[in-house]
Enzyme design. Structure first.
Site, PDB file in Angstrom:
ATOM      1  N   HIS A  55      -8.628   1.860  -0.415  1.00 24.36           N
ATOM      2  CA  HIS A  55      -8.979   1.880  -1.853  1.00 24.36           C
ATOM      3  C   HIS A  55      -8.984   0.297  -2.260  1.00 24.36           C
ATOM      4  CE1 HIS A  55      -4.771   2.672  -1.511  1.00 24.36           C
ATOM      5  NE2 HIS A  55      -4.583   1.893  -2.860  1.00 24.36           N
ATOM      6  N   LEU A  56      -9.952   0.179  -3.116  1.00 26.88           N
ATOM      7  CA  LEU A  56     -10.381  -1.038  -3.824  1.00 26.88           C
ATOM      8  C   LEU A  56      -9.697  -1.017  -5.362  1.00 26.88           C
ATOM      9  CD1 LEU A  56     -11.599  -4.162  -4.332  1.00 26.88           C
ATOM     10  CD2 LEU A  56     -13.615  -2.776  -5.160  1.00 26.88           C
ATOM     11  N   GLN A  64       0.821  -1.266   0.025  1.00 20.69           N
ATOM     12  CA  GLN A  64       0.056  -0.080   0.117  1.00 20.69           C
ATOM     13  C   GLN A  64       0.660   1.206  -0.040  1.00 20.69           C
ATOM     14  OE1 GLN A  64      -2.578   0.179   3.378  1.00 20.69           O
ATOM     15  NE2 GLN A  64      -3.917   1.853   2.344  1.00 20.69           N
TER      16      GLN A  64
END
Ligand code: DGP
Length: 114
Positions: A100-101, A94
């Site tokens: 967030h997808l 990340q």
């Protein structure tokens, strides 16, 4: 959160190629696409990562996942599918600390990821 890139995108302070918006979610194309289709779905609520979800966030995250599915289908992935990914913290890769997808489609994905 004032220094969060995605909060700035939500606020309109940083431009994005928006795909969808409602009162809780925003979807926009990834600035650095890793597939022919690569977009992000984010909650407007600032949640840093999946490890910091509360149980109360479960409906919001369910809505986020379902919206990712709906948009992926609308954008041409219904038949062949797509990769739905949420990276978490440093080992998860990340880089933006606002949950967030990722939705990636339009090519065959490899497994396992590097
Ligand atoms: P992750 O590594 O899972 O934290 O992914 C962050 C993604 O966010 C990465 O694929 C690039 C994307 N990204 C970073 N900054 C911006 C931005 O300012 N605009 C857009 N559209 N995407 C961004």
């Amino acid at each position: 959160m004032s220094d969060c890139i995605f909060c700035k995108i939500i606020a309109g302070e940083i431009p994005s190629k928006k795909i969808y918006e409602d009162d809780e979610l925003l979807a926009f194309h990834d600035v650095n696409p890793a597939a022919p289709l690569h977009f992000l779905v984010i909650p407007k609520k600032h949640i840093p990562n999946i490890m910091e979800l509360d149980e109360a966030d479960a409906p919001l995250m369910g809505k986020l996942l379902f919206k990712g599915q709906e948009l992926a289908a609308e954008l041409g992935c219904a038949e062949k599918g797509a990769r739905f990914v949420i990276n978490c913290k440093s080992d998860g890769g990340q880089t933006v600390d606002h949950i967030h997808l990722h939705v990636l489609g339009g090519r065959r994905m490899a497994w396992p990821p590097g």
